[in-house]
Design a protein around this motif. Structure first.
Motif, PDB file in Angstrom:
ATOM      1  N   ASN A  57       0.840  -1.205   0.000  1.00 31.80           N
ATOM      2  CA  ASN A  57       0.000   0.000   0.000  1.00 31.80           C
ATOM      3  C   ASN A  57       0.872   1.251   0.000  1.00 31.80           C
ATOM      4  O   ASN A  57       0.780   2.102   0.885  1.00 31.80           O
ATOM      5  N   HIS A  61      -0.428   4.591  -6.803  1.00 30.70           N
ATOM      6  CA  HIS A  61      -0.273   3.346  -6.047  1.00 30.70           C
ATOM      7  C   HIS A  61       0.807   2.475  -6.685  1.00 30.70           C
ATOM      8  O   HIS A  61       0.619   1.918  -7.765  1.00 30.70           O
ATOM      9  N   GLU A  71       1.222  -3.594   5.640  1.00 29.34           N
ATOM     10  CA  GLU A  71       0.040  -3.017   5.007  1.00 29.34           C
ATOM     11  C   GLU A  71      -0.120  -1.533   5.310  1.00 29.34           C
ATOM     12  O   GLU A  71      -0.962  -0.857   4.715  1.00 29.34           O
ATOM     13  N   VAL A 117       0.441   2.436   5.232  1.00 32.66           N
ATOM     14  CA  VAL A 117       0.654   3.317   4.082  1.00 32.66           C
ATOM     15  C   VAL A 117       1.900   4.176   4.303  1.00 32.66           C
ATOM     16  O   VAL A 117       2.060   4.802   5.354  1.00 32.66           O
ATOM     17  N   PHE A 124      -3.224  -2.590   8.392  1.00 33.67           N
ATOM     18  CA  PHE A 124      -3.529  -1.409   7.586  1.00 33.67           C
ATOM     19  C   PHE A 124      -3.745  -0.190   8.477  1.00 33.67           C
ATOM     20  O   PHE A 124      -4.593  -0.191   9.368  1.00 33.67           O
ATOM     21  N   ASN A 148      -2.579   4.443   8.454  1.00 36.10           N
ATOM     22  CA  ASN A 148      -1.802   5.523   7.854  1.00 36.10           C
ATOM     23  C   ASN A 148      -1.583   6.613   8.895  1.00 36.10           C
ATOM     24  O   ASN A 148      -2.527   7.266   9.331  1.00 36.10           O
ATOM     25  N   GLU A 167      -7.276   7.582   6.785  1.00 37.29           N
ATOM     26  CA  GLU A 167      -7.891   6.694   5.796  1.00 37.29           C
ATOM     27  C   GLU A 167      -8.666   7.473   4.748  1.00 37.29           C
ATOM     28  O   GLU A 167      -9.560   6.931   4.078  1.00 37.29           O
ATOM     29  N   ILE A 219     -10.389   5.396   1.934  1.00 30.67           N
ATOM     30  CA  ILE A 219      -9.549   4.319   1.415  1.00 30.67           C
ATOM     31  C   ILE A 219      -9.859   3.041   2.179  1.00 30.67           C
ATOM     32  O   ILE A 219      -9.807   3.009   3.409  1.00 30.67           O
ATOM     33  N   ARG A 277      -9.312  -1.233   2.976  1.00 33.98           N
ATOM     34  CA  ARG A 277      -8.154  -2.082   3.278  1.00 33.98           C
ATOM     35  C   ARG A 277      -7.507  -2.639   2.013  1.00 33.98           C
ATOM     36  O   ARG A 277      -6.310  -2.874   1.980  1.00 33.98           O
ATOM     37  N   PHE A 317      -7.170  -1.015  -0.611  1.00 37.39           N
ATOM     38  CA  PHE A 317      -6.673   0.196  -1.254  1.00 37.39           C
ATOM     39  C   PHE A 317      -7.559   0.658  -2.410  1.00 37.39           C
ATOM     40  O   PHE A 317      -7.127   1.393  -3.276  1.00 37.39           O
ATOM     41  N   GLU A 335     -11.066   2.914  -3.153  1.00 43.79           N
ATOM     42  CA  GLU A 335     -11.613   4.049  -2.423  1.00 43.79           C
ATOM     43  C   GLU A 335     -13.047   4.326  -2.845  1.00 43.79           C
ATOM     44  O   GLU A 335     -13.456   4.054  -3.978  1.00 43.79           O
TER      45      GLU A 335
END
Length: 681
Positions: A323, A541, A558, A560, A599, A601, A621, A632, A634, A636, A638
């Motif tokens: 990610n 990405h 996972e 970001v 996951f 960020n 997210e 976003i 899991r 990736f 959206e």
């Protein structure tokens, strides 16, 4: 006197209604051809690209977008037309007809550009020199006959209609006045915000139905009327609040922001050391940035299918971030982002050229620590001002297409005679040839590839076309789906070619004595845009792989991270393990790689799609794209969401970065001279 006044009033009224009637006829013709062109564009789009929606569904959305565009501008244009008509009726009518023809000529070019590149042309046109535009256009291949015939035929029919139909159409007064009245209602009611195409399945479908002129002229206006970001003494407290709200991230301690907007105390987040055996001497670092390498078609879980079997196998022996985000939608951003964690400035940091402020990067910092630094590129290193950036960072060796000796074969030329230079296999072969003599110094080598770039011409075409067909068979695709994928056979074949080139590179390097003490970093500069994208984020990405014989354990993370985070993490790792001499303060934009396996960020990540378009921002997210907010998932993907509070939070944090970035544009420094003298060469 009264009779004269009445006569003048009658003359004025007659001219007014005549102007309104003629304008209504021109507006009707304009709308009719706009709808016809939308049908042509949608037909071209669905005939070449796979979409979930049918023709009439997409055409309906396209007509709605055209109506929004027409009525947003119709009233002010009507007022201008009537005003001039009362003074110079014959001239203004002819001028408007010529304007309509020119408008559609431009609209056709924008439509053909999108149909070829799958990109909406916006203000990025103004971020490139004539030489760079010529090079990019030349790379797209020959001009096709069908678009030329469509262009000529459409323009001829439009011209005939503009000069013949007004004589036959005679709308009533109030029917004619309905056009500006509808436009007025449209402008004051906010209807334009209701009908949007966000519910369409992919980003490609959403872009397909958009009016290309509306997008282009709005982007051009924003480019020439930029929003100015003045210093805000409270902005840091805003940003701190938002970071704490979205994730438990270590606060950034900025110092001397008045003079150095990005200068901060080192976070010292050495997340890499737990994964590495400590060597006796500083490791070699080889960074390979693969043109166009996106996650959509690479490695396990790629939603388009895994077309990089070698990279997939390598990632399982590596530290791997599925990610991961590039910070630019084109190559212009990759060197400053990866090597220096640098802001974008105005049209990309490298476009500042001689005006670049002193900066700290992996290049000059490692050189000051006895590293030998090199840059390898199969094309022209002057493109995107890369050579200027490299020389300002005191790179020891810049090796590009002009340095390849006889015996190396360039990428086959397109029908226009253009070639980007030397393909990936030739670049890697030249790399090993130039490195035959073992150096006593550790090395930092940066390799930038070109094979996965439009027009996607490669050597061994038949071999990789066959591999492409074998992949489709292995995926178990239906014949209909195979047919869709074959629309992008050149793109997918070039991906398979590039993956093989990487396989050969790692295999050849494994035979070198220094292999055991080398760290390999592989990522993409951005995702190939010529294969339709599922979302706005898709373009950024990319995979991030750190592979080395020095690894004592592997990991897939996972969380970001982005290109901005590589330099801070490498500096911390080398400083803690190999005594790298580095300052306690730096101006890195990134916080460092996140090695959390689940996951999340914790980063605020600005993303610049083109040299002139800074409209994407990821925090927590959420992803902000202009005025649109996405959440976003899991996987990736959206989903667009309507949350004004969340949108304002992201806007405030994004504006904080923009303010600092604007300070650099205005001439503020990144680091003090004392740091540069002591730590950088």
């Amino acid at each position: 006197m009264k009779s004269f006044s009445k006569k003048a009033r009658n003359s004025f009224e007659n001219k007014f209604w005549k102007a309104t009637s003629e304008f209504a006829i021109l507006a009707l013709i304009f709308l009719g051809f706009l709808i016809v062109l939308s049908a042509v564009e949608v037909w071209m789009g669905i005939s070449r690209h796979s979409v979930d929606e049918g023709f009439f569904s997409l055409w309906s959305w396209s007509i709605l977008e055209d109506l929004k565009f027409l009525f947003a501008y119709l009233l002010p244009v009507y007022l201008v037309y009537v005003g001039f008509y009362l003074l110079i009726s014959k001239i203004i009518t002819g001028a408007f007809k010529a304007f309509i023809i020119l408008f559609f000529a431009m609209e056709l070019m924008l439509v053909f550009y999108f149909n070829t590149t799958l990109l909406m042309l916006g203000s990025d046109l103004f971020g490139y020199s004539l030489q760079e535009i010529t090079q990019t256009v030349g790379a797209s291949g020959s001009i096709k006959l069908i678009p030329i015939l469509v262009f000529i035929g459409f323009t001829v029919v439009l011209g005939f209609s503009l000069f013949k139909l007004p004589r036959k159409l005679k709308p009533g007064r109030w029917v004619a006045l309905a056009f500006p009245i509808i436009s007025l209602v449209f402008l004051i009611s906010g209807i334009s915000e209701i009908n949007d195409s966000s519910e369409l399945s992919t980003d490609f479908a959403r872009n397909l139905v958009k009016n290309k002129s509306d997008y282009f002229y709005a982007a051009a206006y924003e480019h020439f009327n930029p929003e100015l970001y003045e210093p805000d003494i409270y902005s840091e407290s805003y940003l701190g609040d938002f970071i704490n709200q979205f994730a438990q991230a270590e606060p950034v301690d900025y110092v001397e922001e008045g003079e150095f907007p990005f200068l901060r105390r080192e976070l010292n987040r050495d997340v890499l050391s737990p994964f590495f055996e400590k060597g006796e001497k500083a490791p070699n670092i080889v960074i390979i940035t693969v043109e166009g390498l996106g996650r959509a078609f690479s490695n396990k879980g790629a939603y388009l299918g895994n077309f990089t079997p070698f990279l997939d196998s390598l990632s399982r022996k590596s530290l791997y971030w599925p990610n991961f985000l590039s910070n630019g939608g084109r190559t212009f951003a990759v060197l400053p982002s990866l090597l220096g964690s640098l802001p974008f400035a105005d049209n990309g940091f490298m476009e500042m050229q001689a005006e670049m402020p002193q900066q700290m990067s992996l290049l000059n910092l490692l050189k000051n620590n006895s590293y030998e630094t090199s840059f390898y590129y199969g094309g022209n290193s002057e493109f995107d001002k890369m050579e200027t950036y490299l020389r300002m960072n005191n790179v020891d060796h810049i090796l590009d297409e002009d340095d390849f000796p006889a015996g190396y074969k360039k990428i086959p030329a397109s029908a226009t005679g253009f070639t980007w230079g030397y393909g990936d296999k030739e670049l890697f072969r030249y790399y090993f040839k130039s490195k035959q003599e073992t150096s006593s110094k550790p090395g930092l080598d940066f390799l930038l590839t070109v094979s996965m770039h439009s027009p996607f011409i490669i050597d061994e075409t038949e071999k990789y076309n066959q591999k492409f067909e074998e992949k489709l068979e292995a995926f178990g695709f239906s014949e209909e789906k195979k047919k869709d994928y074959r629309n992008y056979k050149k793109q997918y074949s070039s991906i398979l070619f590039a993956d093989d080139a990487l396989k050969n590179f790692i295999h050849a390097y494994s035979k070198k004595e220094e292999f055991e003490n080398t760290i390999f970093i592989i990522t993409g500069d951005h995702r190939i845009p010529e294969i339709p994208m599922a979302s706005k984020l898709d373009r950024y990405h990319v995979p991030m792989i750190i592979y080395s014989p020095l690894l004592k354990r592997t990991g897939e993370f996972e969380a970001v991270s982005s290109h901005f985070d590589l330099a801070p993490s490498l500096v911390s790792f080398l400083k803690n393990n190999y005594g790298l001499k580095a300052p306690q303060i730096n101006s890195f934009v990134g916080r460092g790689l996140d090695t959390t396996r689940s996951f999340q960020n914790i980063n605020n990540i600005p993303l610049k799609q083109t040299k002139t378009e800074l409209r994407d921002f990821v925090m927590g997210e959420y992803h902000l794209n202009g005025e649109d907010l996405f959440r976003i998932n899991r996987d990736f993907r959206e989903t667009m969401v309507k949350d004004e509070v969340k949108k304002e939070e992201l806007k405030s944090a994004f504006n904080q970065f923009k303010r600092k970035n604007s300070d650099i544009i205005r001439g503020k420094k990144l680091i003090p001279d004392s740091i540069a003298r002591k730590y950088l060469k």
